[in-house]
Design an enzyme around this catalytic site. Sequence first.
Site, PDB file in Angstrom:
ATOM      1  N   HIS A 251       0.800  -1.217   0.000  1.00  0.00           N
ATOM      2  CA  HIS A 251       0.000   0.000   0.000  1.00  0.00           C
ATOM      3  C   HIS A 251       0.838   1.275   0.000  1.00  0.00           C
ATOM      4  O   HIS A 251       0.594   2.159  -0.807  1.00  0.00           O
ATOM      5  CB  HIS A 251      -1.054   0.023   1.092  1.00  0.00           C
ATOM      6  CG  HIS A 251      -2.069   1.088   0.801  1.00  0.00           C
ATOM      7  ND1 HIS A 251      -2.948   0.998  -0.244  1.00  0.00           N
ATOM      8  CD2 HIS A 251      -2.274   2.309   1.337  1.00  0.00           C
ATOM      9  CE1 HIS A 251      -3.667   2.104  -0.321  1.00  0.00           C
ATOM     10  NE2 HIS A 251      -3.277   2.913   0.618  1.00  0.00           N
ATOM     11  N   TYR A 255       1.453   5.012  -2.540  1.00  0.00           N
ATOM     12  CA  TYR A 255       1.711   6.410  -2.158  1.00  0.00           C
ATOM     13  C   TYR A 255       3.084   6.867  -2.617  1.00  0.00           C
ATOM     14  O   TYR A 255       3.304   8.047  -2.873  1.00  0.00           O
ATOM     15  CB  TYR A 255       1.517   6.605  -0.657  1.00  0.00           C
ATOM     16  CG  TYR A 255       0.045   6.665  -0.323  1.00  0.00           C
ATOM     17  CD1 TYR A 255      -0.684   7.809  -0.631  1.00  0.00           C
ATOM     18  CD2 TYR A 255      -0.625   5.588   0.219  1.00  0.00           C
ATOM     19  CE1 TYR A 255      -2.031   7.864  -0.395  1.00  0.00           C
ATOM     20  CE2 TYR A 255      -1.986   5.632   0.458  1.00  0.00           C
ATOM     21  CZ  TYR A 255      -2.685   6.783   0.149  1.00  0.00           C
ATOM     22  OH  TYR A 255      -4.023   6.833   0.364  1.00  0.00           O
ATOM     23  N   HIS A 402      -9.939   0.712 -10.812  1.00  0.00           N
ATOM     24  CA  HIS A 402      -9.573   1.710  -9.796  1.00  0.00           C
ATOM     25  C   HIS A 402      -8.122   2.159  -9.949  1.00  0.00           C
ATOM     26  O   HIS A 402      -7.828   3.346 -10.039  1.00  0.00           O
ATOM     27  CB  HIS A 402      -9.816   1.134  -8.400  1.00  0.00           C
ATOM     28  CG  HIS A 402      -9.152   1.911  -7.309  1.00  0.00           C
ATOM     29  ND1 HIS A 402      -9.590   3.158  -6.912  1.00  0.00           N
ATOM     30  CD2 HIS A 402      -8.073   1.646  -6.534  1.00  0.00           C
ATOM     31  CE1 HIS A 402      -8.815   3.606  -5.939  1.00  0.00           C
ATOM     32  NE2 HIS A 402      -7.883   2.717  -5.700  1.00  0.00           N
ATOM     33  N   PHE A 403      -7.201   1.189  -9.999  1.00  0.00           N
ATOM     34  CA  PHE A 403      -5.802   1.660 -10.003  1.00  0.00           C
ATOM     35  C   PHE A 403      -5.344   2.102 -11.391  1.00  0.00           C
ATOM     36  O   PHE A 403      -4.284   2.714 -11.512  1.00  0.00           O
ATOM     37  CB  PHE A 403      -4.838   0.674  -9.327  1.00  0.00           C
ATOM     38  CG  PHE A 403      -4.681  -0.661  -9.962  1.00  0.00           C
ATOM     39  CD1 PHE A 403      -4.019  -0.810 -11.146  1.00  0.00           C
ATOM     40  CD2 PHE A 403      -5.175  -1.797  -9.317  1.00  0.00           C
ATOM     41  CE1 PHE A 403      -3.862  -2.051 -11.721  1.00  0.00           C
ATOM     42  CE2 PHE A 403      -5.025  -3.048  -9.893  1.00  0.00           C
ATOM     43  CZ  PHE A 403      -4.371  -3.175 -11.088  1.00  0.00           C
ATOM     44  N   HIS A 404      -6.172   1.827 -12.410  1.00  0.00           N
ATOM     45  CA  HIS A 404      -5.847   2.468 -13.686  1.00  0.00           C
ATOM     46  C   HIS A 404      -6.282   3.941 -13.689  1.00  0.00           C
ATOM     47  O   HIS A 404      -5.856   4.710 -14.537  1.00  0.00           O
ATOM     48  CB  HIS A 404      -6.440   1.695 -14.865  1.00  0.00           C
ATOM     49  CG  HIS A 404      -5.574   0.536 -15.261  1.00  0.00           C
ATOM     50  ND1 HIS A 404      -5.618  -0.673 -14.620  1.00  0.00           N
ATOM     51  CD2 HIS A 404      -4.592   0.426 -16.204  1.00  0.00           C
ATOM     52  CE1 HIS A 404      -4.714  -1.493 -15.164  1.00  0.00           C
ATOM     53  NE2 HIS A 404      -4.074  -0.844 -16.123  1.00  0.00           N
ATOM     54  N   ARG A 467     -10.631  -9.927 -11.685  1.00  0.00           N
ATOM     55  CA  ARG A 467      -9.403  -9.364 -12.240  1.00  0.00           C
ATOM     56  C   ARG A 467      -8.433 -10.505 -12.506  1.00  0.00           C
ATOM     57  O   ARG A 467      -8.672 -11.635 -12.094  1.00  0.00           O
ATOM     58  CB  ARG A 467      -8.796  -8.359 -11.256  1.00  0.00           C
ATOM     59  CG  ARG A 467      -8.272  -9.003  -9.990  1.00  0.00           C
ATOM     60  CD  ARG A 467      -7.800  -8.004  -8.957  1.00  0.00           C
ATOM     61  NE  ARG A 467      -6.524  -7.403  -9.312  1.00  0.00           N
ATOM     62  CZ  ARG A 467      -5.695  -6.822  -8.420  1.00  0.00           C
ATOM     63  NH1 ARG A 467      -6.037  -6.770  -7.148  1.00  0.00           N
ATOM     64  NH2 ARG A 467      -4.570  -6.293  -8.804  1.00  0.00           N
ATOM     65  N   ARG A 468      -7.336 -10.210 -13.161  1.00  0.00           N
ATOM     66  CA  ARG A 468      -6.239 -11.156 -13.371  1.00  0.00           C
ATOM     67  C   ARG A 468      -6.726 -12.494 -13.887  1.00  0.00           C
ATOM     68  O   ARG A 468      -6.321 -13.546 -13.411  1.00  0.00           O
ATOM     69  CB  ARG A 468      -5.505 -11.399 -12.045  1.00  0.00           C
ATOM     70  CG  ARG A 468      -4.984 -10.147 -11.421  1.00  0.00           C
ATOM     71  CD  ARG A 468      -4.312 -10.444 -10.134  1.00  0.00           C
ATOM     72  NE  ARG A 468      -3.081  -9.689 -10.042  1.00  0.00           N
ATOM     73  CZ  ARG A 468      -2.205  -9.827  -9.075  1.00  0.00           C
ATOM     74  NH1 ARG A 468      -2.404 -10.694  -8.126  1.00  0.00           N
ATOM     75  NH2 ARG A 468      -1.123  -9.096  -9.058  1.00  0.00           N
TER      76      ARG A 468
END
Lengths: 577, 166
Positions: A251, A255, A402-404, A467-468
């Site tokens: 995590h 950041y 989300h993380f894209h 996912r994946r």
Amino acid sequence: MKNANSSKQDGRTAAGIILKKSFLTQGLKTEKRETVDRRDAKLAMAHIYVAMTALLLGGLAGLVQVMVRSGQFQLPFGIGYYQVLTVHGILLGLILTTFFIFGFQISAVSRTAGTLSDKQRFWGWTGFSVMTAGTIMAAVMVLLNEASVLYTFYAPLMAHWIFYLGLAFVVVGSWIGAFAQIARYAQWKRENGKQPGPLLSFMVVVNNLMWVICSIGVAVAVLFQFLPWSLGLVERIDVLMSRTLFWYFGHPLVYFWLLPAYMVWYTIIPKIIGGKIFSDSLARLSFLLFLLFSIPVGFHHQLTEPGIDAFWKFLQVVLTFMVVIPSLMTAFAMFATFESVGRAKGATGLFSFFKKLPWDDVRFVVPFIGMVAFIPAGAGGIINASHQMNQVIHNTIWVTGHFHLTVATTVVLTFFGAMYWLIPHLTGRKLTPKLNRLGIIQGIVWTVGMSIMSGAMHIVGLMGAPRRSNFSTYGGSEQAAEWVPYQLAQAVGGTILFIGIVLIIYIFLQLAFFAPKGVQEYPVAEVSEGAQQTPMFLENWKMWITICVALILLAYTIPFIDMMQNGPPGSVGYKLW
Amino acid sequence: MHIHKYEKWWLTFGITCLVVFLSIVGFSAFHAGAHPPSAQVYINQEHVDEIAPFDNPGVRKVEGEEWDYEVVVVAAAFMYTPNEFEVPLGSKVKFIATTKDVVHGFQIAGTNINMMLEPGYVSEFVTTVDKPGEFLILCNEYCGVGHTAMSAKLKVVDPDEKREQQ
């Protein structure tokens, strides 16, 4: 300049005019080193070459994935879907980000704290070489299909030991590089006595501290669990502990990607749009809050896992949400800067200041799109980390969507936006109007492609698509059939994004090798006149690191002891690909 | 350290929202018992087939528990055993699952039944099945080349309708 110290004392007792003087003197000081030394520029560029190579290859892997997942294409030559997925995750999630960030950070320290000493630069090159060697080791193993374990390398899937050793090299190399950057800041502090260090360099130090503290987790997992196990020295691995160590790192990793984007937003965007930094102290405080609340939060990636008591999951959920505070501070600072600039340029209405911003300047527009993307991205993140709500989306392709938005839009577009001044500054060239225009087009292409791809991922993720995962009809399941149109949309969006990657690589090559020679400004904003003296407690590293470690111990000690005392005897390795 | 008046308002508003939000999440977790699956039950993953209840996986009705049915599932690369379950609509069901080899997922698409299965651990989740229909159970954690071949079916049937059909 001569009485920087006395004006600083004045600043404490009186406000306003005297403070202006102290900022003027600070301004004079920085003027002397407004360019990055050629030798430091070379080191920074070396990192960025690797990053751009990773972007091209990783992007290609991404294109292949969306195609295969649409169900319309199949991979030739016996290449595995998960092998390609491993390439995509490692190259874009770890290599592109870490190398670009280090390139940028080295330039930022050199620009604001001063040219690196020969020794510091030597350690910078050493770190670069170790990281690159590690990347090559891991890459070779992935290409040989000895390590199709994805970038999270969850045990007990067992890759070749050279893959793990390569990862260890990347981490250790990054420590050496981080050390070189911190050393330059420490040198500035020694030379300049008791005053706050340059803001941008301060931010680099915070990001590196966070990186070193968090990557100890993954280093421990790799060196003490994965390497002995994959070498056959021990038979079993503690699966839950390895996952916990990974997410203790995983995590803060996000950041570590985000904070350099924030550095650009806080210190560089104001200069580009003709404004000042809204508040030096609040910018520092928000970075320190990220240091504190980025690490003791890994359980929110493990919310649906057995073996961890729900109380400790909830505690980490609460700690996770503390980053809302520095995020709100950042949003405020951005809008405050935009508004002051617009008003200074004559805007009067409530929102008309927006019109006064330089909408034809790629250095502003592209990072601005990144800022906007962070609004839905952050909202999605709140859902993901919300304890029981996580079950709705855990390991669905919603998370990929989300993380894209976070890393592949907010962070990456900010990095792209930074390249338009960073690359020509480092290579002694100039940004041309033509490349400026092409850059804005690239930003729009990216936005369109990502809206389609990430939008489809979010929706179909809520419907349950994982996912994946390779394309599958899941035995003719009706539910899985409903996902197919969205998977086609992902392929369309992904293809547009790949065009975006080709464009940015072209732009990069132009900026690095073909743009006209000249001097491109490395923009770093000054602090606004109204701001007050930065209090020194913000540089009390002992205090901040102590709080940081205390929070980590609070969040992890008891669940960790629980895992050690009650956990099962561990698992043998499997190679199931 | 100076904080602008508007920033104070903004942060007060934001932090208040945060407190309210976390209170709701915390209340539903600790008062209403809506925690994510967090069982602390351990098993020898190499002998799953010999250990109850996994020696006899499937659906069973139970008495004297807070739930009406137990669904016991064994996951292994690349299948679930058994791969079809039927439970009556509106019943309270405890899903109990574990893995015999690597990490797998246990997700029932379109519901919030979603848990990780890790070697050596038993995963459990209790919920009321209140949506009728046929649901896809799938593995949502990469487990190897046959990852997407791993699926099963959950049928939630309305007991009244079923009686009518018979």
